[in-house]
Design an enzyme around this catalytic site. Structure first.
Site, PDB file in Angstrom:
ATOM      1  CE  LYS A 116       1.237  -4.470   6.904  1.00 35.84           C
ATOM      2  NZ  LYS A 116       1.531  -3.482   5.848  1.00 35.84           N
ATOM      3  CB  SER A 168      -0.921  -0.008   1.222  1.00 36.02           C
ATOM      4  OG  SER A 168      -1.718  -1.176   1.237  1.00 36.02           O
ATOM      5  CG  ASN A 169       3.031   2.780   3.316  1.00 38.62           C
ATOM      6  OD1 ASN A 169       2.895   3.960   3.605  1.00 38.62           O
ATOM      7  ND2 ASN A 169       2.550   1.798   4.058  1.00 38.62           N
TER       8      ASN A 169
END
Length: 312
Positions: A174, A50-51
């Protein structure tokens, strides 16, 4: 299918991906960032998470990001640093293709979000079927990514994750939901040597370790990777008071990053303090402005970066 091995425990970072002003890859900055993360002692790097703005990348760009990361690590003597590739997509077919591409580009593991376009159709059975199907076809060991904020609120229960953990190629998860209760239920059912449960945020790094986690896959190590590695060492050495104090500082930093503008803010802080990259992101994300980089949240991160620079 034989049982795949989970990733080694430690600190992993979903690496930000640097762009030039025209939104092309800034290759020198990408490689400089990967090298700094490896030099800090991180166990692994998550590419196209996502980052890493995975949703904004073409398939070829996703492969290129993994290849650049693998080449940078190998060229600089960090062949043991693990690469996890984000391979979530709206369909099982596309996720399978991304998993195959990740293997070809040099990744070691894949991390897969639950699809959320048709959120009302993602029943328990549909979730189980999706992850099992993609894991069946993945040439790499597979981690389930639970991140309700980017999957329209889909929040996998511990029972569902435990069912998935019985699949021979599903080796970990995660938890960006931030639930320590869920994390502890998973670790108490299956140790990290068998199924690696990672905290998904620095906010609960130490709490997760105390509950038996395999470590964390978190965004803040983009800025202060050494401090995260040091917290793990303090925990392993039984220095719990020092670990708790550092956890408090890192928790404040994690919160501050989200308040400043998240991905673009991370890039801007790195650019200001470590001498590479710029704050550019792909639209519709917004570039953090100079006016945003001030005040108590910014001051907290400057304090952490000062500690980072003084850490061996």
């Amino acid at each position: 299918m034989s049982r795949s091995k989970p990733p080694p425990p430690g600190i992993y970072v979903p690496s930000v991906l640097f762009f030039s002003e025209n939104e092309d890859f800034d290759v020198p900055a990408i490689k400089a960032h990967v090298l700094r993360l490896a030099q800090a002692g991180l166990t692994g790097i998550v590419v196209q998470g996502s980052n890493g703005e995975a949703q904004h990348l073409s398939h070829e760009e996703r492969k290129q990001a993994i290849t650049l990361t693998r080449e940078t690590l190998d060229e600089n003597g960090y062949k043991d640093v693990v690469i996890i590739a984000g391979c979530g997509a709206p369909s099982a077919r596309e996720s399978k293709k991304l998993c195959a591409d990740a293997k070809e580009a040099g990744a070691d593991f894949v991390l897969v979000l639950t699809p959320s376009v048709w959120v009302k159709r993602m029943t328990r059975d549909a979730v189980l079927a999706f992850h099992r199907d993609v894991a069946d076809h993945s040439p790499l060991p597979y981690l389930v990514y639970n991140y309700p904020s980017v999957t329209a609120g889909i929040n996998l229960e511990s029972d569902v994750i435990l069912e998935l953990s019985d699949h021979p190629n599903i080796v970990g998860t995660k938890l960006s939901c931030g639930s320590i209760g869920k994390l502890h239920r998973l670790t108490s059912a299956k140790p990290s040597s068998e199924f690696a449960t990672f905290a998904g945020t620095t906010d609960v790094l130490l709490q997760g370790l105390l509950s038996g986690s395999a470590g964390a896959i978190a965004a803040l190590p983009n800025i202060v990777p050494k401090l995260h590695v040091n917290l793990c060492k303090l925990y392993q050495e039984g220095k719990f008071n020092q670990a708790m104090n550092l956890q408090a500082q890192l928790g404040q930093g994690d919160y501050a990053t989200s308040k400043l503008g998240s991905i673009s803010a991370i890039k801007a802080l790195i650019s200001q303090n470590f001498g590479y990259g710029k704050e550019y992101v792909r639209t519709p994300l917004r570039i953090v402005t100079a006016e945003q980089l001030h005040g108590p949240y910014y001051d907290k991160l400057v304090e952490l970066m000062t500690l980072e620079k003084g850490t061996a």
